[in-house]
Write a protein that holds these residues in place. Sequence first.
Motif, PDB file in Angstrom:
ATOM      1  N   GLY A 209     -45.995  48.870 -23.540  1.00 49.97           N
ATOM      2  CA  GLY A 209     -46.493  48.004 -22.475  1.00 49.97           C
ATOM      3  C   GLY A 209     -45.621  48.022 -21.247  1.00 49.97           C
ATOM      4  O   GLY A 209     -44.784  48.915 -21.061  1.00 49.97           O
ATOM      5  N   THR A 210     -45.801  46.994 -20.425  1.00 41.75           N
ATOM      6  CA  THR A 210     -45.145  46.935 -19.114  1.00 41.75           C
ATOM      7  C   THR A 210     -44.216  45.738 -18.976  1.00 41.75           C
ATOM      8  O   THR A 210     -43.698  45.499 -17.900  1.00 41.75           O
ATOM      9  CB  THR A 210     -46.207  46.849 -18.003  1.00 41.75           C
ATOM     10  OG1 THR A 210     -46.985  45.648 -18.185  1.00 41.75           O
ATOM     11  CG2 THR A 210     -47.133  48.052 -18.046  1.00 41.75           C
ATOM     12  N   ARG A 211     -44.020  44.991 -20.052  1.00 42.82           N
ATOM     13  CA  ARG A 211     -43.179  43.800 -20.021  1.00 42.82           C
ATOM     14  C   ARG A 211     -42.150  43.857 -21.133  1.00 42.82           C
ATOM     15  O   ARG A 211     -42.356  44.495 -22.163  1.00 42.82           O
ATOM     16  CB  ARG A 211     -44.018  42.530 -20.207  1.00 42.82           C
ATOM     17  CG  ARG A 211     -45.028  42.243 -19.102  1.00 42.82           C
ATOM     18  CD  ARG A 211     -44.376  41.903 -17.772  1.00 42.82           C
ATOM     19  NE  ARG A 211     -43.275  40.969 -17.898  1.00 42.82           N
ATOM     20  CZ  ARG A 211     -43.409  39.651 -18.062  1.00 42.82           C
ATOM     21  NH1 ARG A 211     -44.604  39.119 -18.145  1.00 42.82           N
ATOM     22  NH2 ARG A 211     -42.349  38.882 -18.143  1.00 42.82           N
ATOM     23  N   THR A 212     -41.049  43.128 -20.933  1.00 35.44           N
ATOM     24  CA  THR A 212     -40.007  43.060 -21.955  1.00 35.44           C
ATOM     25  C   THR A 212     -40.565  42.562 -23.282  1.00 35.44           C
ATOM     26  O   THR A 212     -40.236  43.094 -24.350  1.00 35.44           O
ATOM     27  CB  THR A 212     -38.869  42.144 -21.487  1.00 35.44           C
ATOM     28  OG1 THR A 212     -38.231  42.738 -20.354  1.00 35.44           O
ATOM     29  CG2 THR A 212     -37.837  41.933 -22.586  1.00 35.44           C
ATOM     30  N   VAL A 213     -41.437  41.536 -23.226  1.00 38.29           N
ATOM     31  CA  VAL A 213     -41.959  40.977 -24.479  1.00 38.29           C
ATOM     32  C   VAL A 213     -42.811  41.980 -25.245  1.00 38.29           C
ATOM     33  O   VAL A 213     -42.914  41.900 -26.472  1.00 38.29           O
ATOM     34  CB  VAL A 213     -42.750  39.676 -24.220  1.00 38.29           C
ATOM     35  CG1 VAL A 213     -41.807  38.530 -23.919  1.00 38.29           C
ATOM     36  CG2 VAL A 213     -43.771  39.839 -23.108  1.00 38.29           C
ATOM     37  N   ARG A 214     -43.435  42.937 -24.548  1.00 40.97           N
ATOM     38  CA  ARG A 214     -44.169  43.984 -25.255  1.00 40.97           C
ATOM     39  C   ARG A 214     -43.200  44.909 -25.976  1.00 40.97           C
ATOM     40  O   ARG A 214     -43.424  45.316 -27.116  1.00 40.97           O
ATOM     41  CB  ARG A 214     -45.023  44.780 -24.272  1.00 40.97           C
ATOM     42  CG  ARG A 214     -46.387  44.214 -23.997  1.00 40.97           C
ATOM     43  CD  ARG A 214     -47.236  44.143 -25.244  1.00 40.97           C
ATOM     44  NE  ARG A 214     -48.573  43.635 -24.938  1.00 40.97           N
ATOM     45  CZ  ARG A 214     -49.380  43.048 -25.808  1.00 40.97           C
ATOM     46  NH1 ARG A 214     -49.004  42.881 -27.055  1.00 40.97           N
ATOM     47  NH2 ARG A 214     -50.558  42.608 -25.445  1.00 40.97           N
TER      48      ARG A 214
ATOM     49  N   ALA B 116     -49.336  57.771 -29.699  1.00 40.02           N
ATOM     50  CA  ALA B 116     -48.638  56.727 -28.968  1.00 40.02           C
ATOM     51  C   ALA B 116     -49.639  55.706 -28.465  1.00 40.02           C
ATOM     52  O   ALA B 116     -50.796  56.036 -28.165  1.00 40.02           O
ATOM     53  CB  ALA B 116     -47.845  57.320 -27.803  1.00 40.02           C
ATOM     54  N   PHE B 117     -49.180  54.456 -28.351  1.00 42.49           N
ATOM     55  CA  PHE B 117     -49.998  53.360 -27.839  1.00 42.49           C
ATOM     56  C   PHE B 117     -49.407  52.907 -26.506  1.00 42.49           C
ATOM     57  O   PHE B 117     -48.210  52.642 -26.415  1.00 42.49           O
ATOM     58  CB  PHE B 117     -49.999  52.186 -28.813  1.00 42.49           C
ATOM     59  CG  PHE B 117     -50.500  52.531 -30.187  1.00 42.49           C
ATOM     60  CD1 PHE B 117     -51.840  52.386 -30.509  1.00 42.49           C
ATOM     61  CD2 PHE B 117     -49.633  53.006 -31.164  1.00 42.49           C
ATOM     62  CE1 PHE B 117     -52.314  52.712 -31.768  1.00 42.49           C
ATOM     63  CE2 PHE B 117     -50.089  53.335 -32.426  1.00 42.49           C
ATOM     64  CZ  PHE B 117     -51.437  53.190 -32.725  1.00 42.49           C
ATOM     65  N   ILE B 118     -50.245  52.822 -25.472  1.00 37.97           N
ATOM     66  CA  ILE B 118     -49.803  52.315 -24.177  1.00 37.97           C
ATOM     67  C   ILE B 118     -50.830  51.302 -23.688  1.00 37.97           C
ATOM     68  O   ILE B 118     -52.014  51.408 -24.012  1.00 37.97           O
ATOM     69  CB  ILE B 118     -49.614  53.447 -23.140  1.00 37.97           C
ATOM     70  CG1 ILE B 118     -50.924  54.194 -22.901  1.00 37.97           C
ATOM     71  CG2 ILE B 118     -48.535  54.425 -23.596  1.00 37.97           C
ATOM     72  CD1 ILE B 118     -50.826  55.273 -21.818  1.00 37.97           C
ATOM     73  N   SER B 119     -50.379  50.322 -22.909  1.00 40.01           N
ATOM     74  CA  SER B 119     -51.313  49.262 -22.566  1.00 40.01           C
ATOM     75  C   SER B 119     -50.882  48.477 -21.338  1.00 40.01           C
ATOM     76  O   SER B 119     -49.709  48.472 -20.954  1.00 40.01           O
ATOM     77  CB  SER B 119     -51.433  48.279 -23.737  1.00 40.01           C
ATOM     78  OG  SER B 119     -50.248  47.499 -23.845  1.00 40.01           O
ATOM     79  N   THR B 120     -51.862  47.808 -20.736  1.00 37.53           N
ATOM     80  CA  THR B 120     -51.617  46.643 -19.901  1.00 37.53           C
ATOM     81  C   THR B 120     -52.077  45.464 -20.755  1.00 37.53           C
ATOM     82  O   THR B 120     -52.306  45.616 -21.952  1.00 37.53           O
ATOM     83  CB  THR B 120     -52.413  46.700 -18.596  1.00 37.53           C
ATOM     84  OG1 THR B 120     -53.830  46.706 -18.902  1.00 37.53           O
ATOM     85  CG2 THR B 120     -52.068  47.958 -17.800  1.00 37.53           C
ATOM     86  N   TYR B 121     -52.250  44.299 -20.153  1.00 36.95           N
ATOM     87  CA  TYR B 121     -52.675  43.175 -20.980  1.00 36.95           C
ATOM     88  C   TYR B 121     -54.144  43.285 -21.389  1.00 36.95           C
ATOM     89  O   TYR B 121     -54.596  42.583 -22.298  1.00 36.95           O
ATOM     90  CB  TYR B 121     -52.408  41.842 -20.263  1.00 36.95           C
ATOM     91  CG  TYR B 121     -53.421  41.476 -19.197  1.00 36.95           C
ATOM     92  CD1 TYR B 121     -54.372  40.491 -19.439  1.00 36.95           C
ATOM     93  CD2 TYR B 121     -53.404  42.088 -17.954  1.00 36.95           C
ATOM     94  CE1 TYR B 121     -55.293  40.143 -18.459  1.00 36.95           C
ATOM     95  CE2 TYR B 121     -54.316  41.739 -16.981  1.00 36.95           C
ATOM     96  CZ  TYR B 121     -55.252  40.761 -17.228  1.00 36.95           C
ATOM     97  OH  TYR B 121     -56.161  40.425 -16.263  1.00 36.95           O
ATOM     98  N   GLN B 122     -54.921  44.203 -20.744  1.00 36.55           N
ATOM     99  CA  GLN B 122     -56.320  44.323 -21.144  1.00 36.55           C
ATOM    100  C   GLN B 122     -56.784  45.762 -21.366  1.00 36.55           C
ATOM    101  O   GLN B 122     -57.776  45.977 -22.056  1.00 36.55           O
ATOM    102  CB  GLN B 122     -57.226  43.657 -20.110  1.00 36.55           C
ATOM    103  CG  GLN B 122     -57.202  44.274 -18.735  1.00 36.55           C
ATOM    104  CD  GLN B 122     -58.192  43.590 -17.796  1.00 36.55           C
ATOM    105  OE1 GLN B 122     -58.849  42.624 -18.176  1.00 36.55           O
ATOM    106  NE2 GLN B 122     -58.289  44.080 -16.582  1.00 36.55           N
ATOM    107  N   ASN B 123     -56.102  46.741 -20.843  1.00 37.05           N
ATOM    108  CA  ASN B 123     -56.455  48.142 -21.081  1.00 37.05           C
ATOM    109  C   ASN B 123     -55.580  48.696 -22.206  1.00 37.05           C
ATOM    110  O   ASN B 123     -54.354  48.638 -22.141  1.00 37.05           O
ATOM    111  CB  ASN B 123     -56.265  48.980 -19.813  1.00 37.05           C
ATOM    112  CG  ASN B 123     -57.226  48.577 -18.726  1.00 37.05           C
ATOM    113  OD1 ASN B 123     -58.391  48.307 -18.981  1.00 37.05           O
ATOM    114  ND2 ASN B 123     -56.740  48.521 -17.490  1.00 37.05           N
ATOM    115  N   LEU B 124     -56.227  49.226 -23.241  1.00 37.54           N
ATOM    116  CA  LEU B 124     -55.526  49.682 -24.430  1.00 37.54           C
ATOM    117  C   LEU B 124     -55.658  51.191 -24.561  1.00 37.54           C
ATOM    118  O   LEU B 124     -56.769  51.714 -24.689  1.00 37.54           O
ATOM    119  CB  LEU B 124     -56.115  48.996 -25.673  1.00 37.54           C
ATOM    120  CG  LEU B 124     -56.259  47.465 -25.593  1.00 37.54           C
ATOM    121  CD1 LEU B 124     -56.989  46.942 -26.831  1.00 37.54           C
ATOM    122  CD2 LEU B 124     -54.906  46.803 -25.438  1.00 37.54           C
ATOM    123  N   GLY B 125     -54.533  51.890 -24.523  1.00 38.45           N
ATOM    124  CA  GLY B 125     -54.551  53.342 -24.561  1.00 38.45           C
ATOM    125  C   GLY B 125     -54.098  53.897 -25.898  1.00 38.45           C
ATOM    126  O   GLY B 125     -53.182  53.367 -26.535  1.00 38.45           O
TER     127      GLY B 125
END
Length: 640
Positions: free
Chosen positions: A323-328, A570-579
Amino acid sequence: MLKKIFATRFKLLAIVYLFIISVSFLTRLVLFIKSFSQIDPNPLQIIGIFLIGLLNDTLMSTFFLIPFVLYLWLVPNKIYFKKWHRFILYGLCLLAFTILVFNAVSEWFFWDEFSTRYNFIAVDYLIYTTEVIGNIWQSYPIVKLIIGIVVLSILVLLFTKKYIKAEVTNRISFKYRTLITLILLLLPVLVFLFGSNGAKQFSKNQYASELSGNGMYDFGAAFINNQLDYDKFYKTNSVNAIFTTVKKDFIANNSQFQSDSSTSITRTITYPGDQKNYNLIMISVESLSGDFLSRFGNTEHITPNLDSLANQGLFFSNLFATGTRTVRGLEALSLSLPPTPGQSEVKRPNNEGRFSLGNVLKSKGYTTQYLYGGYGYFDNMNYFFSNNGYEVIDRSAITNEKDIHYENIWGVADEDLFTLAVKTFDANYKLKKPFFSQIMTTSNHRPYTYPEGRIDIPSHTGRSGAVKYTDYAIGKFINDCRSKPWFNNTIFVIVADHCASSAGKTELPIKNYRIPMIVYAPSIIKPSTFNGLTSQIDIPPTLLGMLNVSYTSKFFGFDIFNTPANLRRAFISTYQNLGYYKGNQLIILSPQQKVEAFNVDSTNFTTTPIKSLPALEKEAISYYQSASYLLHHRLYQFKK
């Protein structure tokens, strides 16, 4: 009818509306110019940016104007038509102008940092006002900006003053004011019920889509959708089908499922031989993009210590953050879990007792800890880690001010955090137990401040300096550890929580999720490079494999060294787009059951849209849906 209404007090709404769309247009134009090189030279796309932008500005205005509508409704004629009353109208308009100008300036800085309109990050920041306001105060010339905003707003008021105070020719009774008010208040209700900011997704170019949005409107949408139910918003398959798919990937020579239940992924992982009770120190580095290291082509030489450690240890060259945040990042590194939509599990309610790396190692006789240089209430870190197998040690553990060489709103300087860490590890060693400790750094974060004299880049001058200072602090920490009796029995893992920026032309720019990881233990691990595709969620089971720990697992990640290349993903994401990235192909799952497929260039990670890939689409849905299912039904729990 409209002419009569505009001859009443309600014409004030038109003045404020015109100012709203004027400020919004100028904001969009400035951001458009700033990002022009990232936008495709397509006239239709440019027209779309401003036309759809106008639509979103208008939708936002229906909410912004609510206080004006209520005021114009409730003030009696005998007060409204007093000469002194115009000064109240001036005050209301000045307040509205100031808010809109302030928002425009804020959007500039938010775009400069994240290359997007307000989103879930802005919503998160609203919760932690102390840290966020402190960060803003330390990062920007706030006093000058506020003075400038107020002065500009006053000038706008002076320019519009004659229109605000212009005589209203038609008095309007409370009865008709009520009728008009009901109609006007119906508009935001309809927008709330049936509108969305989805119209801005008109272009494959993510910069264009974001430019067509409206910051305030997008903030509201992010606030409402901060938690997303996978089954409600995303494409799904039957529960049996999704678990059948993911369980096929979990079958390996050293694993065996414990239950015949269709929804259980619990399995026994067995390694031959004894458990290797090495100490494990994981340094999760704030915003450490792969592009900062010379291994990925950086020529600034801002990571000399990490570059050296990469050559001396095991370097992962094809690792991707979730993801794009520390918590992710913390979620992936502790729970080995795909990034389910909405908020990170670290910040969700009822997140206690999850199946975590800390719980596994604690059950194997390890002392398990989470160390943070700030106050751990931020981002719910204290609660999450303390209820999932870790002892939390944060800024409050540093009681001697002499141990602090510098601190900002996020916490103490990284070198001071590492000093605390060394003292903690010395105490751990005396317990005669192996220990696992995760350290979360903070210095590579705006306002990019750190002690002077450590590196050749002055403090508070930008990201490069912060990266180089964090690199310095890590290098010093490793050197301090070399003289310790526990050093030769310790594996050091240095990995990013996420990249410094995830913005790009596409919704999920893969290159901006690539992060470095170095596993350093000169007495244990020989120098080498692993080029295989690796997900951040693979790190916990891979480390357990290095420790030769046999355990019961619910992890979604793989021990990457015991996984065939054809299964790596690999998994990549924003809070609503899941890659879901696998074999140079990418599937993106989005709300409204949207599914997209892309080919990925293995050299530069550019993506090209392609037709649906049924098999890969099925895998992507299965992983994300099953992870959401287990969390929702509290089946991802640790049982001793």
